[in-house]
Every structure is written in structure tokens, then in C-alpha cells.
Design an enzyme around this catalytic site. Structure first.
Site, short mmCIF file in Angstrom:
data_model
loop_
_atom_site.label_atom_id
_atom_site.label_comp_id
_atom_site.label_asym_id
_atom_site.label_seq_id
_atom_site.Cartn_x
_atom_site.Cartn_y
_atom_site.Cartn_z
N ARG A 8 64.53 9.67 -15.46
CA ARG A 8 64.42 8.82 -14.27
C ARG A 8 64.33 7.36 -14.72
O ARG A 8 63.81 7.05 -15.80
CB ARG A 8 63.17 9.19 -13.46
CG ARG A 8 63.09 8.41 -12.15
CD ARG A 8 61.82 8.70 -11.38
NE ARG A 8 61.67 7.76 -10.27
CZ ARG A 8 60.57 7.61 -9.54
NH1 ARG A 8 59.49 8.34 -9.81
NH2 ARG A 8 60.53 6.73 -8.57
N HIS A 9 64.83 6.47 -13.90
CA HIS A 9 64.78 5.04 -14.21
C HIS A 9 63.33 4.55 -14.36
O HIS A 9 62.38 5.21 -13.91
CB HIS A 9 65.49 4.21 -13.13
CG HIS A 9 64.85 4.30 -11.78
ND1 HIS A 9 63.69 3.62 -11.45
CD2 HIS A 9 65.19 5.00 -10.67
CE1 HIS A 9 63.36 3.88 -10.21
NE2 HIS A 9 64.25 4.73 -9.71
N GLN A 11 59.90 2.16 -13.95
CA GLN A 11 59.13 1.69 -12.79
C GLN A 11 59.70 0.37 -12.27
O GLN A 11 60.02 -0.53 -13.03
CB GLN A 11 57.67 1.48 -13.20
CG GLN A 11 56.76 1.03 -12.08
CD GLN A 11 55.40 0.58 -12.62
OE1 GLN A 11 55.28 -0.51 -13.19
NE2 GLN A 11 54.39 1.41 -12.46
N TRP A 14 59.46 -2.24 -6.34
CA TRP A 14 59.34 -1.52 -5.07
C TRP A 14 58.58 -0.21 -5.25
O TRP A 14 57.94 0.25 -4.32
CB TRP A 14 60.72 -1.27 -4.47
CG TRP A 14 61.24 -2.46 -3.70
CD1 TRP A 14 60.77 -3.74 -3.76
CD2 TRP A 14 62.31 -2.46 -2.76
NE1 TRP A 14 61.50 -4.55 -2.93
CE2 TRP A 14 62.46 -3.79 -2.30
CE3 TRP A 14 63.18 -1.49 -2.28
CZ2 TRP A 14 63.42 -4.16 -1.36
CZ3 TRP A 14 64.15 -1.85 -1.36
CH2 TRP A 14 64.26 -3.17 -0.89
N GLU A 80 71.15 7.24 -6.25
CA GLU A 80 70.11 7.83 -5.41
C GLU A 80 70.66 8.15 -4.02
O GLU A 80 71.62 7.53 -3.56
CB GLU A 80 68.93 6.87 -5.30
CG GLU A 80 67.74 7.38 -4.49
CD GLU A 80 67.10 8.64 -5.08
OE1 GLU A 80 67.78 9.67 -5.18
OE2 GLU A 80 65.89 8.58 -5.41
#
Length: 201
Positions: A8-9, A11, A14, A80
Site C-alpha cells: 500500500r502507498h 501515509q 488526507w 484506487e
């Protein structure tokens, strides 16, 4: 045998504000950058045959920090899920505005009805299946990495493991690492949501 490293990318700003991003973007935080760099150090001994990434800025930046000297193949198929009118709103605002769909989004995805401009889970599933087919994923060998997003990766995991219910049972932290082994078309989980590199960030 094929090992798929699902990442996952990092932090984002947002994420900290608890805002839904979807097809919109926000910058990585300093912590997100540090965690991506540390994951890169952890994965340095691994020889990757191919690296894929969503084309969103936050994933491209994450890929760059994890794999600074390697070629990355960017694909919109790994972006996404589009969230329509939810994008840019906080979790609290969305839950107050659409309590039923907010619940379904995480717990009953195939009964979720997206807001205007949003994408259904059926469409997300179809584009990920098309990605698997187009890239001949099950015919590859060695190690490949896929850098993507929370919801997209949860759906991809459920597709690969052929467990529809899995989507609602797992969550993925920023820069988390999940590894799937595929041997003779049999998939098994080696790691799921591993964040051990956080200790070094």
C-alpha cells in the site's frame, strides 16, 4: 513459483485528516516517506522481475522511495476505487451523509451503491481481473511487486485467494507489505499487512 509483493502507498496528509481520497490525491507525509524508504531497505535483497504501480501520485512517489533505481510499470488498472462525491470528505461527514452506504462500503461491498461519479465494487473487480489477464499474472515466475491502494489491494487479495468474504475481514496499513505465493495455480498467504519496517522508520 511466483511471489507477489502487495504494497500500500505511504501515509498521506488526507490519511491523517481521515479524508477519503479515491481518484483524488494528497501528498505523502514525512512519516509516509520514511516508512517507504525503510520498506525499500527491507526489500533490497529481493530480486524483482517486475514492479507495477498505480498511476496515482501517492503511489508513484511511494514506488520511487521503495525502488529508487528500478523500472516501474504504471497502470491505471491499479488505481484506487473512484468514490465520487465522497472524495475529499471526512469519514465522519460521509457516515453522517450516507450511513447505509458507508457501512456497505467496508462490510458488504457488493451491495454498496456509489455516489455520483463513484465506482462500484463489481467494476473494480472486473478491472483487476482484466489486469491479471492482460499481464498474464499467473504465468509469471519469480518476484513481482504491486504498489497500490487500500481498497484496491483488499479486492486484489480476495480475487487471488478466491475468497470473496476476505475483503471485509482484512485491512491494510500505509506501506504495509502482504506477500502471496502462487505455485501450480494455488495461492497462499506468506505475509499479510506486515509493518515490521515501521520499527526502523
Amino acid at each position: 513459483m511466483l511471489q507477489i509483493y502487495l504494497i500500500r502507498h505511504g501515509q498521506t496528509k488526507w490519511n491523517l485528516l481521515k479524508k477519503m481520497q479515491g481518484s483524488k490525491d494528497s501528498k505523502l507525509t514525512d512519516q509516509g516517506i520514511k516508512q517507504a524508504i525503510m520498506l525499500g531497505k527491507k526489500l533490497k535483497p529481493v530480486k524483482f522481475n517486475k514492479i507495477y504501480s498505480s498511476s496515482a501520485t501517492r503511489t508513484m512517489e511511494t514506488s520511487g522511495f521503495i525502488f529508487p533505481s528500478m523500472e516501474v510499470c504504471y497502470s491505471t488498472s491499479l488505481n484506487e476505487i473512484a468514490m465520487g462525491e465522497w472524495e475529499g470528505r471526512t469519514y465522519t461527514q460521509i457516515e453522517k451523509m450516507n450511513p447505509k452506504e458507508w457501512h456497505n462500503f467496508f462490510n458488504d461491498p457488493f451491495n454498496y451503491n456509489p455516489s455520483k461519479g463513484g465506482e462500484s465494487f463489481a467494476k473494480l473487480k472486473n478491472r483487476l481481473k482484466q489486469f491479471i489477464y492482460t499481464e498474464r499474472l499467473f504465468s509469471q515466475e519469480g518476484n513481482i511487486a504491486i504498489v497500490s491502494h487500500r481498497i484496491t489491494l483488499r479486492m486484489l487479495l480476495s480475487i487471488l485467494l478466491e475468497e470473496k468474504e476476505l475483503f471485509s475481514e482484512i485491512d491494510l496499513s500505509p506501506t504495509s507489505l502482504s506477500v502471496i505465493e502462487i505455485d501450480d495455480n494455488t495461492c497462499k498467504v506468506k505475509y499479510l499487512n506486515n509493518i515490521s519496517h515501521y520499527c526502523d522508520a
